[in-house]
Design a protein around this motif. Sequence first.
Motif, PDB file in Angstrom:
ATOM      1  N   ILE A 190       0.840  -1.210   0.000  1.00  0.00           N
ATOM      2  CA  ILE A 190       0.000   0.000   0.000  1.00  0.00           C
ATOM      3  C   ILE A 190       0.872   1.258   0.000  1.00  0.00           C
ATOM      4  N   SER A 191       0.653   2.114  -0.976  1.00  0.00           N
ATOM      5  CA  SER A 191       1.326   3.420  -0.999  1.00  0.00           C
ATOM      6  C   SER A 191       0.293   4.509  -1.239  1.00  0.00           C
ATOM      7  N   LYS A 192       0.575   5.687  -0.685  1.00  0.00           N
ATOM      8  CA  LYS A 192      -0.344   6.820  -0.882  1.00  0.00           C
ATOM      9  C   LYS A 192       0.450   8.125  -0.882  1.00  0.00           C
ATOM     10  N   THR A 193       0.281   8.890  -1.925  1.00  0.00           N
ATOM     11  CA  THR A 193       0.919  10.208  -1.996  1.00  0.00           C
ATOM     12  C   THR A 193      -0.177  11.268  -2.070  1.00  0.00           C
ATOM     13  N   PHE A 194      -0.033  12.315  -1.248  1.00  0.00           N
ATOM     14  CA  PHE A 194      -0.974  13.440  -1.326  1.00  0.00           C
ATOM     15  C   PHE A 194      -0.366  14.532  -2.197  1.00  0.00           C
ATOM     16  N   HIS A 195      -1.202  15.148  -2.983  1.00  0.00           N
ATOM     17  CA  HIS A 195      -0.728  16.241  -3.833  1.00  0.00           C
ATOM     18  C   HIS A 195      -1.419  17.526  -3.416  1.00  0.00           C
ATOM     19  N   ASP A 255       4.336   4.353   2.328  1.00  0.00           N
ATOM     20  CA  ASP A 255       5.348   3.885   1.391  1.00  0.00           C
ATOM     21  C   ASP A 255       5.448   2.355   1.469  1.00  0.00           C
ATOM     22  N   ASN A 256       4.723   1.699   0.581  1.00  0.00           N
ATOM     23  CA  ASN A 256       4.829   0.243   0.445  1.00  0.00           C
ATOM     24  C   ASN A 256       4.599  -0.518   1.758  1.00  0.00           C
ATOM     25  N   ILE A 257       3.403  -0.355   2.292  1.00  0.00           N
ATOM     26  CA  ILE A 257       3.052  -1.000   3.565  1.00  0.00           C
ATOM     27  C   ILE A 257       2.529  -2.415   3.318  1.00  0.00           C
ATOM     28  N   ASN A 258       3.048  -3.371   4.072  1.00  0.00           N
ATOM     29  CA  ASN A 258       2.547  -4.750   4.049  1.00  0.00           C
ATOM     30  C   ASN A 258       2.208  -5.154   5.476  1.00  0.00           C
ATOM     31  N   LEU A 259       1.000  -5.695   5.650  1.00  0.00           N
ATOM     32  CA  LEU A 259       0.524  -5.992   7.002  1.00  0.00           C
ATOM     33  C   LEU A 259      -0.525  -7.088   6.924  1.00  0.00           C
ATOM     34  N   LEU A 266     -11.745   4.746   3.125  1.00  0.00           N
ATOM     35  CA  LEU A 266     -12.097   6.162   3.284  1.00  0.00           C
ATOM     36  C   LEU A 266     -11.028   6.968   2.546  1.00  0.00           C
ATOM     37  N   GLU A 267      -9.830   6.385   2.507  1.00  0.00           N
ATOM     38  CA  GLU A 267      -8.719   6.927   1.711  1.00  0.00           C
ATOM     39  C   GLU A 267      -8.349   5.842   0.713  1.00  0.00           C
ATOM     40  N   LYS A 268      -8.298   6.195  -0.564  1.00  0.00           N
ATOM     41  CA  LYS A 268      -7.983   5.151  -1.550  1.00  0.00           C
ATOM     42  C   LYS A 268      -6.476   5.106  -1.809  1.00  0.00           C
ATOM     43  N   PRO A 269      -5.845   3.958  -1.556  1.00  0.00           N
ATOM     44  CA  PRO A 269      -4.407   3.877  -1.825  1.00  0.00           C
ATOM     45  C   PRO A 269      -4.120   4.067  -3.305  1.00  0.00           C
ATOM     46  N   ASP A 270      -2.920   4.582  -3.630  1.00  0.00           N
ATOM     47  CA  ASP A 270      -2.542   4.731  -5.044  1.00  0.00           C
ATOM     48  C   ASP A 270      -2.205   3.375  -5.642  1.00  0.00           C
ATOM     49  N   THR A 271      -1.556   2.551  -4.820  1.00  0.00           N
ATOM     50  CA  THR A 271      -1.184   1.219  -5.312  1.00  0.00           C
ATOM     51  C   THR A 271      -1.450   0.207  -4.209  1.00  0.00           C
ATOM     52  N   GLY A 272      -1.481  -1.045  -4.577  1.00  0.00           N
ATOM     53  CA  GLY A 272      -1.579  -2.119  -3.594  1.00  0.00           C
ATOM     54  C   GLY A 272      -2.955  -2.727  -3.505  1.00  0.00           C
ATOM     55  N   GLN A 273      -3.091  -3.637  -2.545  1.00  0.00           N
ATOM     56  CA  GLN A 273      -4.349  -4.364  -2.374  1.00  0.00           C
ATOM     57  C   GLN A 273      -4.769  -4.320  -0.904  1.00  0.00           C
ATOM     58  N   VAL A 274      -6.087  -4.204  -0.684  1.00  0.00           N
ATOM     59  CA  VAL A 274      -6.641  -4.331   0.666  1.00  0.00           C
ATOM     60  C   VAL A 274      -7.519  -5.577   0.631  1.00  0.00           C
ATOM     61  N   ILE A 275      -6.981  -6.669   1.146  1.00  0.00           N
ATOM     62  CA  ILE A 275      -7.696  -7.939   1.023  1.00  0.00           C
ATOM     63  C   ILE A 275      -8.391  -8.268   2.339  1.00  0.00           C
ATOM     64  N   VAL A 276      -9.713  -8.342   2.281  1.00  0.00           N
ATOM     65  CA  VAL A 276     -10.499  -8.640   3.472  1.00  0.00           C
ATOM     66  C   VAL A 276     -11.231  -9.948   3.202  1.00  0.00           C
ATOM     67  N   ASN A 277     -10.962 -10.932   4.040  1.00  0.00           N
ATOM     68  CA  ASN A 277     -11.534 -12.273   3.867  1.00  0.00           C
ATOM     69  C   ASN A 277     -11.423 -12.757   2.415  1.00  0.00           C
ATOM     70  N   GLY A 278     -10.254 -12.620   1.874  1.00  0.00           N
ATOM     71  CA  GLY A 278      -9.973 -13.169   0.543  1.00  0.00           C
ATOM     72  C   GLY A 278     -10.370 -12.275  -0.623  1.00  0.00           C
ATOM     73  N   LYS A 279     -11.017 -11.127  -0.321  1.00  0.00           N
ATOM     74  CA  LYS A 279     -11.499 -10.286  -1.420  1.00  0.00           C
ATOM     75  C   LYS A 279     -10.758  -8.950  -1.440  1.00  0.00           C
TER      76      LYS A 279
END
Length: 342
Positions: free
Chosen positions: A7-12, A22-26, A54-67
């Motif tokens: 997960i990465s997120k940049t604000f402009h 910056d490239n969060i894995n959890l 509520l905040e959309k990451p620029d990249t990456g995946q948010v996987i909740v129960n396989g989805k």
Amino acid sequence: MIELKNISKTFHQGKQSFKALDNINLKLEQGDILGIIGFSGAGKSTLIRCVNLLEKPDTGQVIVNGKDLIPLRHAELANERKKIGMIFQHFNLLSSRTVFDNVALPLELDGVDKATIAGKVNSLLKTVGLQDKANEYPKNLSGGQKQRVAIARALANDPHLLLCDEATSALDPLTTQSILQLLRDINQQFRITILLITHEMEVVKAICNHVAVIDEGKLLVKGGLEELYSESSHPIIAQLLTEREMEVPVRLRDSLITKPAKNKFPLLEISFNKDLNVEQLLAYIHQENMIYKLYRVENGQPGVNGFGRAQLHIQTDEMQTEVLLGYLEKYGVKYKIKGYAG
Ligand SMILES: Nc1ncnc2c1ncn2[C@@H]1O[C@H](COP(=O)(O)OP(=O)(O)OP(=O)(O)O)[C@@H](O)[C@H]1O
């Protein structure tokens, strides 16, 4: 199971950009209580808000129960979000609704019938110990009671995950303990996974079975508390481990009480941030002619641990106190009420 992948997120803002994550894995297993700890500006709120998008990451995946939630369409995402409850530092209750109606709101929005709502809300109010407050309005409740209402509301849709955004940061130490105890009970009773963010090591120690440290948008450590201690040579982790509550001034130690009372005023412990420092706060207090005593000031290091802390005993009327707390909140400055004294 919940998994955040890359997960990465940049604000402009105008021509400037700021990489908040910056490239969060959890990863969290069902029933875990994971605490994400870091200093002001580290990226905690951004990260927790990415979990329910509520905040959309620029990249990456948010996987909740396989989805993966990110590619979901609006209706499908709304359905998944119902199963993710959230509570906030300042409770976010609707002041025009009673306690009962605040808790009922998510169920009403979901089209649940009245009889089912009544049964569910009463049972939730019992869980949080507020069955006798169903007809009160939020303004008549203490901070701890307001957070209990918010917890009941967050549980209304039977979530599998509860997100807690600095849920105890505005509460005094005793109330903090009781809310943490409630969260622990809920985790045990309903097997709800809890993800909380905090800047206080005491919260992590009190409730979490896993911890992750975030700094400048990066995760420094994740694991059990042992892992955290084993990395204590890292300067940020060392600071997190040593940061303690400031001691109550000797003069107030014996007279401090935990609840508001007539002619007793709050002793505030304030953690400044990049938007407000102690000098600016004092200038404001003078301008508003508020009476106060400044007990302790600790200077922080900008960019490392915020901009210092202070203990301030406000000795002005209730209305001015509210104005001052609103001023701190406006600047996103964290404060804690250590107790009340004359
Ligand atoms: N909407 C936004 N637009 C621009 N910058 C933002 C936005 N939201 C957050 N930021 C910046 O991203 C960084 C991380 O902010 P975030 O609120 O996630 O930190 P935090 O660790 O929760 O801090 P705090 O404990 O003070 O709330 C900060 O520098 C902040 O100024």
